[in-house]
Motif scaffolding. Sequence first.
Motif, PDB file in Angstrom:
ATOM      1  N   TYR A 276      -7.716  -4.104  -0.839  1.00 47.94           N
ATOM      2  CA  TYR A 276      -8.164  -5.365  -0.273  1.00 47.94           C
ATOM      3  C   TYR A 276      -7.321  -5.724   0.955  1.00 47.94           C
ATOM      4  O   TYR A 276      -6.124  -5.462   0.991  1.00 47.94           O
ATOM      5  N   GLU A 277      -7.970  -6.331   1.927  1.00 46.05           N
ATOM      6  CA  GLU A 277      -7.287  -6.689   3.173  1.00 46.05           C
ATOM      7  C   GLU A 277      -6.189  -7.714   2.911  1.00 46.05           C
ATOM      8  O   GLU A 277      -6.354  -8.638   2.108  1.00 46.05           O
ATOM      9  N   ASN A 278      -5.040  -7.526   3.557  1.00 42.50           N
ATOM     10  CA  ASN A 278      -3.880  -8.426   3.442  1.00 42.50           C
ATOM     11  C   ASN A 278      -3.317  -8.508   2.014  1.00 42.50           C
ATOM     12  O   ASN A 278      -2.731  -9.529   1.631  1.00 42.50           O
ATOM     13  N   SER A 279      -3.508  -7.461   1.237  1.00 39.91           N
ATOM     14  CA  SER A 279      -2.973  -7.436  -0.125  1.00 39.91           C
ATOM     15  C   SER A 279      -1.775  -6.485  -0.186  1.00 39.91           C
ATOM     16  O   SER A 279      -1.482  -5.766   0.770  1.00 39.91           O
ATOM     17  N   SER A 280      -1.086  -6.475  -1.339  1.00 40.14           N
ATOM     18  CA  SER A 280       0.035  -5.549  -1.506  1.00 40.14           C
ATOM     19  C   SER A 280      -0.471  -4.105  -1.518  1.00 40.14           C
ATOM     20  O   SER A 280       0.287  -3.175  -1.234  1.00 40.14           O
ATOM     21  N   ARG A 281      -1.730  -3.916  -1.831  1.00 43.03           N
ATOM     22  CA  ARG A 281      -2.318  -2.575  -1.791  1.00 43.03           C
ATOM     23  C   ARG A 281      -2.399  -2.071  -0.349  1.00 43.03           C
ATOM     24  O   ARG A 281      -2.202  -0.876  -0.101  1.00 43.03           O
ATOM     25  N   GLN A 282      -2.699  -2.983   0.569  1.00 41.07           N
ATOM     26  CA  GLN A 282      -2.723  -2.603   1.982  1.00 41.07           C
ATOM     27  C   GLN A 282      -1.311  -2.243   2.448  1.00 41.07           C
ATOM     28  O   GLN A 282      -1.115  -1.257   3.176  1.00 41.07           O
ATOM     29  N   ALA A 283      -0.330  -3.001   1.984  1.00 41.70           N
ATOM     30  CA  ALA A 283       1.075  -2.704   2.316  1.00 41.70           C
ATOM     31  C   ALA A 283       1.471  -1.339   1.751  1.00 41.70           C
ATOM     32  O   ALA A 283       2.183  -0.567   2.415  1.00 41.70           O
ATOM     33  N   LEU A 284       1.007  -1.034   0.556  1.00 43.44           N
ATOM     34  CA  LEU A 284       1.295   0.260  -0.067  1.00 43.44           C
ATOM     35  C   LEU A 284       0.749   1.410   0.776  1.00 43.44           C
ATOM     36  O   LEU A 284       1.448   2.410   1.022  1.00 43.44           O
ATOM     37  N   MET A 285      -0.484   1.276   1.252  1.00 40.83           N
ATOM     38  CA  MET A 285      -1.093   2.329   2.067  1.00 40.83           C
ATOM     39  C   MET A 285      -0.301   2.548   3.362  1.00 40.83           C
ATOM     40  O   MET A 285      -0.080   3.688   3.783  1.00 40.83           O
ATOM     41  N   ILE A 287       2.897   1.948   3.895  1.00 34.84           N
ATOM     42  CA  ILE A 287       4.202   2.569   3.587  1.00 34.84           C
ATOM     43  C   ILE A 287       4.035   4.067   3.319  1.00 34.84           C
ATOM     44  O   ILE A 287       4.856   4.886   3.769  1.00 34.84           O
ATOM     45  N   LEU A 288       2.977   4.444   2.633  1.00 29.71           N
ATOM     46  CA  LEU A 288       2.726   5.870   2.370  1.00 29.71           C
ATOM     47  C   LEU A 288       2.493   6.643   3.673  1.00 29.71           C
ATOM     48  O   LEU A 288       2.980   7.763   3.844  1.00 29.71           O
ATOM     49  N   LYS A 289       1.776   6.023   4.601  1.00 36.96           N
ATOM     50  CA  LYS A 289       1.458   6.694   5.874  1.00 36.96           C
ATOM     51  C   LYS A 289       2.682   6.811   6.778  1.00 36.96           C
ATOM     52  O   LYS A 289       2.842   7.798   7.503  1.00 36.96           O
ATOM     53  N   GLN A 290       3.563   5.822   6.741  1.00 35.36           N
ATOM     54  CA  GLN A 290       4.745   5.806   7.617  1.00 35.36           C
ATOM     55  C   GLN A 290       5.630   7.039   7.406  1.00 35.36           C
ATOM     56  O   GLN A 290       6.127   7.633   8.353  1.00 35.36           O
ATOM     57  N   LYS A 295       0.271  12.515   2.523  1.00 35.18           N
ATOM     58  CA  LYS A 295      -0.168  13.920   2.519  1.00 35.18           C
ATOM     59  C   LYS A 295       0.289  14.648   1.257  1.00 35.18           C
ATOM     60  O   LYS A 295      -0.255  15.688   0.893  1.00 35.18           O
ATOM     61  N   LEU A 296       1.310  14.090   0.585  1.00 37.34           N
ATOM     62  CA  LEU A 296       1.848  14.719  -0.628  1.00 37.34           C
ATOM     63  C   LEU A 296       1.269  14.097  -1.903  1.00 37.34           C
ATOM     64  O   LEU A 296       1.548  14.559  -2.999  1.00 37.34           O
ATOM     65  N   CYS A 297       0.487  13.037  -1.710  1.00 40.46           N
ATOM     66  CA  CYS A 297      -0.112  12.331  -2.853  1.00 40.46           C
ATOM     67  C   CYS A 297      -1.631  12.409  -2.782  1.00 40.46           C
ATOM     68  O   CYS A 297      -2.215  12.636  -1.713  1.00 40.46           O
ATOM     69  N   TRP A 298      -2.278  12.221  -3.922  1.00 37.30           N
ATOM     70  CA  TRP A 298      -3.747  12.209  -3.978  1.00 37.30           C
ATOM     71  C   TRP A 298      -4.172  10.755  -3.747  1.00 37.30           C
ATOM     72  O   TRP A 298      -4.100   9.925  -4.651  1.00 37.30           O
ATOM     73  N   ILE A 299      -4.599  10.451  -2.532  1.00 33.16           N
ATOM     74  CA  ILE A 299      -4.967   9.084  -2.156  1.00 33.16           C
ATOM     75  C   ILE A 299      -6.453   9.040  -1.814  1.00 33.16           C
ATOM     76  O   ILE A 299      -6.935   9.829  -1.000  1.00 33.16           O
ATOM     77  N   SER A 300      -7.150   8.129  -2.463  1.00 28.00           N
ATOM     78  CA  SER A 300      -8.569   7.925  -2.167  1.00 28.00           C
ATOM     79  C   SER A 300      -8.842   6.423  -2.233  1.00 28.00           C
ATOM     80  O   SER A 300      -9.058   5.864  -3.317  1.00 28.00           O
ATOM     81  N   ALA A 301      -8.769   5.780  -1.076  1.00 30.74           N
ATOM     82  CA  ALA A 301      -8.916   4.327  -1.018  1.00 30.74           C
ATOM     83  C   ALA A 301     -10.328   3.954  -0.570  1.00 30.74           C
ATOM     84  O   ALA A 301     -10.932   4.631   0.254  1.00 30.74           O
ATOM     85  N   ARG A 302     -10.837   2.874  -1.153  1.00 32.38           N
ATOM     86  CA  ARG A 302     -12.132   2.330  -0.725  1.00 32.38           C
ATOM     87  C   ARG A 302     -11.951   0.852  -0.409  1.00 32.38           C
ATOM     88  O   ARG A 302     -11.015   0.205  -0.885  1.00 32.38           O
ATOM     89  N   GLN A 303     -12.845   0.309   0.378  1.00 30.42           N
ATOM     90  CA  GLN A 303     -12.720  -1.073   0.832  1.00 30.42           C
ATOM     91  C   GLN A 303     -13.435  -2.058  -0.088  1.00 30.42           C
ATOM     92  O   GLN A 303     -13.164  -3.253  -0.049  1.00 30.42           O
ATOM     93  N   LYS A 389       8.277  -1.365  -0.710  1.00 27.99           N
ATOM     94  CA  LYS A 389       9.272  -0.785   0.183  1.00 27.99           C
ATOM     95  C   LYS A 389      10.265   0.099  -0.578  1.00 27.99           C
ATOM     96  O   LYS A 389      10.967   0.916   0.011  1.00 27.99           O
ATOM     97  N   GLU A 390      10.305  -0.075  -1.905  1.00 33.06           N
ATOM     98  CA  GLU A 390      11.174   0.760  -2.747  1.00 33.06           C
ATOM     99  C   GLU A 390      10.584   2.143  -2.984  1.00 33.06           C
ATOM    100  O   GLU A 390      11.288   3.055  -3.434  1.00 33.06           O
ATOM    101  N   LEU A 391       9.301   2.317  -2.684  1.00 34.15           N
ATOM    102  CA  LEU A 391       8.605   3.563  -3.027  1.00 34.15           C
ATOM    103  C   LEU A 391       9.143   4.802  -2.300  1.00 34.15           C
ATOM    104  O   LEU A 391       9.301   5.851  -2.943  1.00 34.15           O
ATOM    105  N   PRO A 392       9.412   4.760  -0.981  1.00 37.36           N
ATOM    106  CA  PRO A 392       9.887   5.979  -0.319  1.00 37.36           C
ATOM    107  C   PRO A 392      11.118   6.598  -0.992  1.00 37.36           C
ATOM    108  O   PRO A 392      11.197   7.829  -1.149  1.00 37.36           O
TER     109      PRO A 392
END
Length: 442
Positions: A276-285, A287-290, A295-303, A389-392
């Motif tokens: 969802y837009e402006n959610s912690s899920r968006q923040a998670l995505m 952080i993973l991309k940064q 690329k090391l995780c199985w990510i399949s996001a939908r809107q 932010k703790e995830l990396p």
Amino acid sequence: MRLTRKRFCSFLIALYCLFSLYAAYLVFFGHRSRVPTATSRGFRKGAAPARERRGREQSTLGSEEWNPWEEDEKNEQQHRLKTSLQILNKPKGKTDHSIQIWGKAAIGLYLWEHIFEGLLDPTDVTAQWREGKSIVGNTHYSFLTGPSVVPGYFPIDTSNVVLVLNGREKAKISHATQWLFFAQTLMKTQKLQHLAVVLLGNELCDNDWILKFLKKNGGLVELLFITYDSPWINDVDIFQWPLGVATYRNFPVVEASWSMLHDERPYLCNFLGTVYENSSRQALMNILKQDGNDKLCWISARQQWQPQETNVSLKNYQDALLHSDLTLCPVGVNTECYRIYEACSYGSIPVVEDVMTGGNCGNSSVHHNAPLQLLKSRGAPFIFIKNWKELPAILEKEKTIVLQEKIQRRKELLQWYQHFKTELKIKFTDVLENSFLMNNKH
């Protein structure tokens, strides 16, 4: 001469009769000790349901079977055999030791198939009418579910009932209320004596509609088992109940296999879900991309959220859980989500965003461990974080963990989850029996 022949013939006939009698004795009595005993045959028959139960989800996990709780199951089988013999030796007739469960919400399937480990007939999830039976101690439990289970059109075989309801939204509450009024009518006509409710509650813990039905408020519901961290929970007449897996999306009972425990998993983590837009899920995505960890995780996001599951999407999701060491569990409307329990089913460690969501959940001094009070109180071996932010750092550490450590961690998670469900079953049945069966009118 004739007399001698007659005597000789008579002697031969007598000898033949004696030989025939001796042969008959050998056939019918001589080898009795070699026949297998009835007890040994009975044990072989008793093993069949266990094999059937273990085979429910082998297509996804592979053909090999692995059972990390073999010793516990042996003890349980011995206990069940002893209990079955006690029941068989009891005089037949109507007994008060029976409880009927009416499953009018998908969460009822988690109760019956995952916690009770009960079977349903027919196995077809689209069937109009499904039922199952189970014996716990001296109590007979039966479960009814399906669209054909409607008020007034099914047999009520006991005066003790557990009603599984959905109270998540307005339309579901209206349907649930009709069932409670039906139960009220049965109680007035003395066809029903005791009633408990398992409720899929509102994600914001807005469940005031059911208050008037509680016995302490003059209603008929003696016991309430409710999902999420409701401030009402007192472990006296209101108990917290797990959300469980998404049975409404046909998530199955998963049996552990050798490969699930021992194989190297190609992905560090997974997340398949709605962002969802402006959610912690968006923040998670983000952080993973940064750090390139996407690329090391199985990510399949939908809107947009999709309530329906296809065979392909379900298999993809199960594969992601099976092939990932970690499962990322960001909050939605509530902190607790189906993904947590589904990850446990496959031995993938849940990484849980441990923050309170909006609404009325957990707003009580008794919920000092909220959110996820039920899981934390039972020592869930998850990774809890307050910010993505703790995830990396967690993923960097994950890259250094050797397979043997991961195997041990998976085993601990699978064993914990099995123990968690067993504890729930024991508590659920104990609470019901102490409230219902000890207070039955005679």
